[in-house]
Design a protein around this motif. Structure first.
Motif, PDB file in Angstrom:
ATOM      1  N   MET A 147      54.922 -24.126  13.334  1.00 16.71           N
ATOM      2  CA  MET A 147      55.896 -24.978  14.020  1.00 16.71           C
ATOM      3  C   MET A 147      55.360 -25.459  15.364  1.00 16.71           C
ATOM      4  O   MET A 147      55.561 -26.615  15.767  1.00 16.71           O
ATOM      5  N   PHE A 148      54.654 -24.581  16.031  1.00 16.86           N
ATOM      6  CA  PHE A 148      54.080 -24.915  17.339  1.00 16.86           C
ATOM      7  C   PHE A 148      53.065 -26.055  17.203  1.00 16.86           C
ATOM      8  O   PHE A 148      53.099 -27.035  17.948  1.00 16.86           O
ATOM      9  N   TYR A 149      52.174 -25.951  16.215  1.00 16.50           N
ATOM     10  CA  TYR A 149      51.154 -26.980  16.039  1.00 16.50           C
ATOM     11  C   TYR A 149      51.767 -28.294  15.537  1.00 16.50           C
ATOM     12  O   TYR A 149      51.346 -29.378  15.958  1.00 16.50           O
ATOM     13  N   LEU A 150      52.745 -28.220  14.634  1.00 15.39           N
ATOM     14  CA  LEU A 150      53.409 -29.424  14.149  1.00 15.39           C
ATOM     15  C   LEU A 150      54.096 -30.151  15.295  1.00 15.39           C
ATOM     16  O   LEU A 150      54.018 -31.383  15.415  1.00 15.39           O
ATOM     17  N   PHE A 151      54.742 -29.407  16.160  1.00 13.19           N
ATOM     18  CA  PHE A 151      55.430 -29.998  17.310  1.00 13.19           C
ATOM     19  C   PHE A 151      54.443 -30.747  18.204  1.00 13.19           C
ATOM     20  O   PHE A 151      54.696 -31.871  18.652  1.00 13.19           O
ATOM     21  N   SER A 152      53.280 -30.143  18.427  1.00  6.11           N
ATOM     22  CA  SER A 152      52.256 -30.782  19.258  1.00  6.11           C
ATOM     23  C   SER A 152      51.762 -32.067  18.615  1.00  6.11           C
ATOM     24  O   SER A 152      51.581 -33.090  19.292  1.00  6.11           O
ATOM     25  N   LEU A 153      51.549 -32.045  17.292  1.00 11.40           N
ATOM     26  CA  LEU A 153      51.074 -33.239  16.593  1.00 11.40           C
ATOM     27  C   LEU A 153      52.118 -34.350  16.611  1.00 11.40           C
ATOM     28  O   LEU A 153      51.790 -35.537  16.747  1.00 11.40           O
ATOM     29  N   GLN A 188      42.638 -19.322   3.585  1.00 11.04           N
ATOM     30  CA  GLN A 188      43.389 -18.128   3.993  1.00 11.04           C
ATOM     31  C   GLN A 188      43.665 -18.128   5.490  1.00 11.04           C
ATOM     32  O   GLN A 188      44.778 -17.841   5.940  1.00 11.04           O
ATOM     33  N   THR A 189      42.645 -18.450   6.286  1.00 15.56           N
ATOM     34  CA  THR A 189      42.807 -18.445   7.737  1.00 15.56           C
ATOM     35  C   THR A 189      43.812 -19.505   8.170  1.00 15.56           C
ATOM     36  O   THR A 189      44.670 -19.258   9.026  1.00 15.56           O
ATOM     37  N   ILE A 190      43.717 -20.703   7.560  1.00 12.21           N
ATOM     38  CA  ILE A 190      44.653 -21.784   7.899  1.00 12.21           C
ATOM     39  C   ILE A 190      46.077 -21.397   7.513  1.00 12.21           C
ATOM     40  O   ILE A 190      47.023 -21.593   8.281  1.00 12.21           O
ATOM     41  N   ASN A 191      46.234 -20.836   6.314  1.00 11.97           N
ATOM     42  CA  ASN A 191      47.567 -20.418   5.865  1.00 11.97           C
ATOM     43  C   ASN A 191      48.174 -19.386   6.807  1.00 11.97           C
ATOM     44  O   ASN A 191      49.360 -19.464   7.159  1.00 11.97           O
ATOM     45  N   ALA A 192      47.339 -18.419   7.191  1.00 11.79           N
ATOM     46  CA  ALA A 192      47.834 -17.379   8.101  1.00 11.79           C
ATOM     47  C   ALA A 192      48.219 -17.989   9.446  1.00 11.79           C
ATOM     48  O   ALA A 192      49.242 -17.627  10.040  1.00 11.79           O
ATOM     49  N   GLY A 193      47.419 -18.936   9.925  1.00  8.57           N
ATOM     50  CA  GLY A 193      47.728 -19.586  11.195  1.00  8.57           C
ATOM     51  C   GLY A 193      49.007 -20.398  11.138  1.00  8.57           C
ATOM     52  O   GLY A 193      49.810 -20.396  12.080  1.00  8.57           O
ATOM     53  N   VAL A 194      49.232 -21.092  10.013  1.00 13.85           N
ATOM     54  CA  VAL A 194      50.446 -21.900   9.855  1.00 13.85           C
ATOM     55  C   VAL A 194      51.671 -21.000   9.773  1.00 13.85           C
ATOM     56  O   VAL A 194      52.722 -21.300  10.358  1.00 13.85           O
ATOM     57  N   GLU A 195      51.558 -19.895   9.038  1.00 11.64           N
ATOM     58  CA  GLU A 195      52.691 -18.971   8.927  1.00 11.64           C
ATOM     59  C   GLU A 195      53.056 -18.400  10.295  1.00 11.64           C
ATOM     60  O   GLU A 195      54.221 -18.148  10.581  1.00 11.64           O
ATOM     61  N   ARG A 196      52.043 -18.216  11.126  1.00  7.26           N
ATOM     62  CA  ARG A 196      52.281 -17.627  12.447  1.00  7.26           C
ATOM     63  C   ARG A 196      52.690 -18.678  13.487  1.00  7.26           C
ATOM     64  O   ARG A 196      53.655 -18.495  14.225  1.00  7.26           O
ATOM     65  N   ASP A 197      51.951 -19.792  13.567  1.00 12.26           N
ATOM     66  CA  ASP A 197      52.158 -20.770  14.630  1.00 12.26           C
ATOM     67  C   ASP A 197      52.333 -22.192  14.106  1.00 12.26           C
ATOM     68  O   ASP A 197      52.104 -23.160  14.840  1.00 12.26           O
ATOM     69  N   LYS A 251      57.679 -23.729   6.039  1.00 11.12           N
ATOM     70  CA  LYS A 251      58.975 -23.855   5.378  1.00 11.12           C
ATOM     71  C   LYS A 251      59.539 -25.271   5.593  1.00 11.12           C
ATOM     72  O   LYS A 251      59.354 -25.877   6.646  1.00 11.12           O
ATOM     73  N   THR A 252      60.265 -25.771   4.587  1.00  9.41           N
ATOM     74  CA  THR A 252      60.787 -27.137   4.627  1.00  9.41           C
ATOM     75  C   THR A 252      61.739 -27.342   5.802  1.00  9.41           C
ATOM     76  O   THR A 252      61.657 -28.349   6.513  1.00  9.41           O
ATOM     77  N   ARG A 253      62.649 -26.412   6.003  1.00 14.37           N
ATOM     78  CA  ARG A 253      63.623 -26.583   7.089  1.00 14.37           C
ATOM     79  C   ARG A 253      62.932 -26.591   8.456  1.00 14.37           C
ATOM     80  O   ARG A 253      63.348 -27.301   9.376  1.00 14.37           O
ATOM     81  N   GLN A 254      61.859 -25.806   8.575  1.00 14.99           N
ATOM     82  CA  GLN A 254      61.102 -25.802   9.830  1.00 14.99           C
ATOM     83  C   GLN A 254      60.414 -27.141  10.023  1.00 14.99           C
ATOM     84  O   GLN A 254      60.421 -27.701  11.127  1.00 14.99           O
ATOM     85  N   ASN A 292      52.403 -35.528   7.473  1.00 16.09           N
ATOM     86  CA  ASN A 292      53.352 -35.153   6.417  1.00 16.09           C
ATOM     87  C   ASN A 292      52.637 -34.536   5.224  1.00 16.09           C
ATOM     88  O   ASN A 292      53.047 -33.500   4.684  1.00 16.09           O
ATOM     89  N   MET A 293      51.554 -35.171   4.780  1.00 14.28           N
ATOM     90  CA  MET A 293      50.858 -34.731   3.579  1.00 14.28           C
ATOM     91  C   MET A 293      50.119 -33.415   3.805  1.00 14.28           C
ATOM     92  O   MET A 293      50.184 -32.500   2.973  1.00 14.28           O
ATOM     93  N   LEU A 294      49.429 -33.307   4.930  1.00  8.78           N
ATOM     94  CA  LEU A 294      48.666 -32.080   5.189  1.00  8.78           C
ATOM     95  C   LEU A 294      49.582 -30.874   5.345  1.00  8.78           C
ATOM     96  O   LEU A 294      49.276 -29.788   4.848  1.00  8.78           O
ATOM     97  N   MET A 295      50.710 -31.073   6.019  1.00 14.95           N
ATOM     98  CA  MET A 295      51.650 -29.964   6.180  1.00 14.95           C
ATOM     99  C   MET A 295      52.262 -29.556   4.843  1.00 14.95           C
ATOM    100  O   MET A 295      52.614 -28.398   4.635  1.00 14.95           O
ATOM    101  N   GLY A 296      52.370 -30.511   3.918  1.00  8.88           N
ATOM    102  CA  GLY A 296      52.893 -30.185   2.594  1.00  8.88           C
ATOM    103  C   GLY A 296      51.991 -29.257   1.815  1.00  8.88           C
ATOM    104  O   GLY A 296      52.441 -28.588   0.871  1.00  8.88           O
ATOM    105  N   LEU A 297      50.720 -29.190   2.186  1.00 11.54           N
ATOM    106  CA  LEU A 297      49.769 -28.317   1.495  1.00 11.54           C
ATOM    107  C   LEU A 297      49.778 -26.894   2.044  1.00 11.54           C
ATOM    108  O   LEU A 297      49.118 -26.015   1.499  1.00 11.54           O
ATOM    109  N   THR A 298      50.509 -26.668   3.132  1.00  6.65           N
ATOM    110  CA  THR A 298      50.528 -25.363   3.799  1.00  6.65           C
ATOM    111  C   THR A 298      51.794 -24.580   3.451  1.00  6.65           C
ATOM    112  O   THR A 298      52.715 -25.120   2.821  1.00  6.65           O
ATOM    113  N   PRO A 299      51.894 -23.319   3.895  1.00  9.07           N
ATOM    114  CA  PRO A 299      53.097 -22.512   3.604  1.00  9.07           C
ATOM    115  C   PRO A 299      54.281 -22.798   4.519  1.00  9.07           C
ATOM    116  O   PRO A 299      55.290 -22.088   4.452  1.00  9.07           O
TER     117      PRO A 299
END
Length: 718
Positions: A132-138, A121-130, A159-162, A150-157
């Motif tokens: 794109m920011f964390y993906l950009f850093s990675l 739940q905490t990870i999902n909430a963090g991904v929904e909020r930030d 959005k594909t276009r983001q 690629n795989m780990l981000m696929g498990l989160t909420p």
């Protein structure tokens, strides 16, 4: 499900075929160099076909998470140079990554979320909020495996276009370097020739750049907020706390504990509402009423029941004595000894750092501080009823002094409000001899609880003589012939007059927001002091905690928030902590008590959360039977098929104490199996927690295995 299994099988076959056919040889550095001359011929004769083949191959490598993407990038760079090579690789890698993202999401996400949803739940909430920011850093740091992201981000909420456009942008710097290095492919002996320590360090710096940027944005935002205010060159205090209630006391205590210079300002009584008007006096009153009720029903304990005589003034005197006994815990003397300066007076903010104090002793004083915590608490809400001021109404704050010298409890009492405070007071005064009428405009009392709990509370109140009127709206107060009357619109839509001697307004509490200078500073005070996740107002150095901040008006939540406010106020420039409301318990001290943590059934249904219910009747508990208090139940909501606790509701004796075990379990991710496996002393009320866990276990027993066990034991007997 079959489609997903088939797709997974195809992917496994494709990857296995890649290695069986020894295709990975071509995507090593040596293999790429061997192909370089042949590829250059294609580049001269059929450049478009070569570009298309390389594009498709690159997409396939990225989509299937095969090794060789880095080498393929070099080969494209060697073939097409920086310009066209960058175009091919940039889009091919992003499209391939997105396909890997989508395949992981389609095949695995639902099952992973179902299995670990509570923990995620905490990870999902963090991904929904930030996210794109964390993906950009990675993406900026090639040290992190491309396929794993690629795989780990696929498990989160996310959005594909983001995912696509952030990946395209984030991978661009690394792609430029690799494509450009491709022109030197024949001279490279290993990938370390590209990823030198210096270059890796540059990538790491590039990766932390978004965090630095985020910090800079916060600084810029703060500067904009503080524009127009003159910041002091130095400060009188590290921390000023406005309010000496639960939130203020804990904030000041923490500040002093870490050796900050702290001043706490309190205009009235130390200890705030809880000590002087709320928790402490009401619970002392409830205890007296409970003892009196037990004496009245002595036959339940093998004694002769009798109507006890008492002087109500002594009851109220005991309440004052209880307050006096607890007062030293919250006294000026104690906090002074702890190193906190306590000033008695009214505080007002003049600017984001300056507080003016109108001293109770006369005069004013001004202090500056790096951080200020607003912990002003709340006060009883009073409905705008015509004629209310003419009948000398009381509130949960004023009744203690108003009734202190009366020889008996109010003869005819109206309690306006069906929430926890109203129910507690209505039952206590009914047991002390008052003829109590409780008026609630909603369909039932205790509206935040499940309907069965509200019904049980109503039955309990009625058994003690309280007349509970729901769907009844108070219209006005009148005095006629020397009698005080509350005119209501009853459940039938008719006006009705309720005669009373005393009326207590218990319709809730509202935050104290005025006279603190908050409006002058532009701080939003619509219902509470508006704060962010760190309990900061629009000014990062001005924070709020407790009832004045919400969202829960509980003493234990105020103390909980105080830690975050104090730590963020003192150390927020280095590290901030988000206030955690994930596991909040609350108890209503009617008899029997009602205690709850997490989701109720109504809330789970409303939010569309699937759940199972395990239930145990306390009427079957040995200790409850011994105490002649065999009434109530424990109801636990769990994730379907699992022992993960979503919520707990307890109604019964000592419910507030029994709840603590579940609060601990939910806070630390422990399930019902752990509770079942814990030894509980006998006979105790706490055994009920074990028994409800046993009910869960029984309902999830492997029925299919029993016939084999029967056969096994028959075989063992010979």
């Amino acid at each position: 499900m079959k489609t997903r299994i088939a797709l997974l099988a195809l992917l496994i076959i494709a990857v296995a075929g890649f290695f069986i056919a020894d295709l990975d040889h071509y995507f090593s550095l040596a293999g790429a160099r061997a192909l370089q001359d042949e590829v250059l011929v294609w580049r001269t004769e059929q450049p478009l076909l070569l570009a298309a083949i390389m594009f498709v191959v690159y997409v396939a490598i990225a989509a299937l998470s095969l090794p060789g993407a880095a080498v393929m990038t070099l080969l494209v760079g060697a073939s097409f140079g920086l310009g066209w090579g960058l175009l091919i690789v940039s889009f091919a890698s992003s499209i391939g990554a997105t396909l890997a993202f989508l395949m992981t999401r389609y095949i695995l996400r639902d099952s992973v979320q179902a299995r670990f949803g509570e923990r995620l739940q905490t990870i999902n909430a963090g991904v929904e909020r930030d996210g794109m920011f964390y993906l950009f850093s990675l993406r900026l740091v090639p040290v992190f495996p491309f396929f794993l992201i690629n795989m780990l981000m696929g498990l989160t909420p996310l959005k594909t276009r983001q995912f696509y456009w952030v990946s395209q942008l984030g991978m661009l710097p690394g792609t430029v370097i690799f494509v450009n290095a491709g022109s030197q492919l024949s001279e490279l002996n290993s990938l370390s020739g590209i990823l030198s320590p210096a270059l890796l360090a540059s990538f790491v710096l590039l990766g932390i750049f978004p965090f630095i940027a985020k910090w800079l944005l916060a600084v810029i935002k703060a500067r904009r907020v503080y524009a127009g205010w003159q910041r002091p060159a130095k400060f009188d205090r590290n921390l000023i706390v406005i309010g000496g209630g639960a939130a203020g006391l804990v904030s000041a205590y923490i500040g002093a504990a870490v050796k900050a210079k702290v001043t706490m300002i309190e205009a009235h009584k130390m200890g705030g509402d809880c000590l002087n008007y709320g928790c402490v006096p009401s619970k002392a009153l409830i205890k007296t009423a409970k003892v009196l009720n037990q004496q009245r029903h002595g036959e339940a304990y093998g004694l002769d029941g009798s109507a006890a005589t008492f002087d109500f003034r002594k009851v109220m005197a005991r309440i004052k004595a209880v307050i006096a006994q607890i007062e030293p815990h919250d006294s000026i003397a104690r906090y002074t000894d702890l190193g906190v300066e306590v000033i008695e007076g009214y505080a007002k903010l003049l600017d984001p750092w300056t507080v003016e104090i109108t001293l109770n002793s006369g005069g004013t004083q001004r202090l500056t501080a790096r951080a200020i915590i607003i912990a002003a608490g709340a006060q009883p809400a009073v409905p705008p009823l015509p004629g209310l001021d003419d009948v000398d109404y009381l509130t949960s704050d004023t009744l203690w002094d108003a009734l202190a010298d009366q020889p008996e409890a109010p003869r005819r009492l109206v309690v306006l409000g069906g929430g926890p405070i109203g129910c507690e007071l209505a039952q206590a005064f009914a047991r002390l001899g008052s003829a109590v009428t409780q008026v609630e405009m909603l369909p039932r009392v205790m509206m935040r609880e499940d309907e069965e709990v509200a019904s049980a509370v109503t039955e309990s109140l009625s058994a003690d003589g309280v007349i509970v009127l729901t769907n009844t709206k108070a219209l006005r107060c009148e005095q006629s012939g020397g009698l005080k009357q509350l005119i209501v619109l009853n459940a039938h839509g008719e006006e009705e007059a309720i005669v009373f001697d005393t009326l207590i307004c218990a319709v809730g509490r509202s935050a104290r927001l005025t006279s603190y200078g908050l409006e002058t500073l532009g701080i939003d005070t619509a219902r509470t002091v508006k704060t962010n996740d760190y309990l900061e107002t629009i000014y990062p150095n001005i924070l709020a905690a407790g009832d004045v901040a919400g969202p829960y008006q509980f003493t234990h939540v105020a103390a909980h928030q105080a830690w975050y406010a104090a730590v963020n106020g003192l150390f927020g420039g280095f590290k901030k902590f988000k206030a955690d409301y994930s596991v909040i318990p609350w108890v209503t001290y009617v008899d029997p008590e009602v205690a709850r943590v997490g989701l109720s059934e109504a809330e789970a249904t409303e939010q569309g959360i699937a759940y199972e219910v395990s239930r145990y009747g306390i009427d079957d508990l040995d200790r409850a039977i011994c105490d002649s208090h065999a009434v109530g139940f424990i109801k636990v909501l769990t994730v379907p098929g699992k022992d993960t606790i979503l919520g707990v509701c307890i109604m019964g004796a000592q419910a507030g104490e029994l709840l603590a075990e579940y609060v601990l379990a939910m806070k630390h991710g422990l399930g019902l199996k752990k509770i079942l496996g814990t030894i509980h002393s006998y006979p105790s009320m706490a055994e009920a927690n074990k028994y409800v866990a046993g009910e869960w276990q029984k309902s999830h027993a492997p029925e299919w295995a029993y016939k084999y066990l029967v056969a096994f034991h028959r075989w063992r007997r010979g």
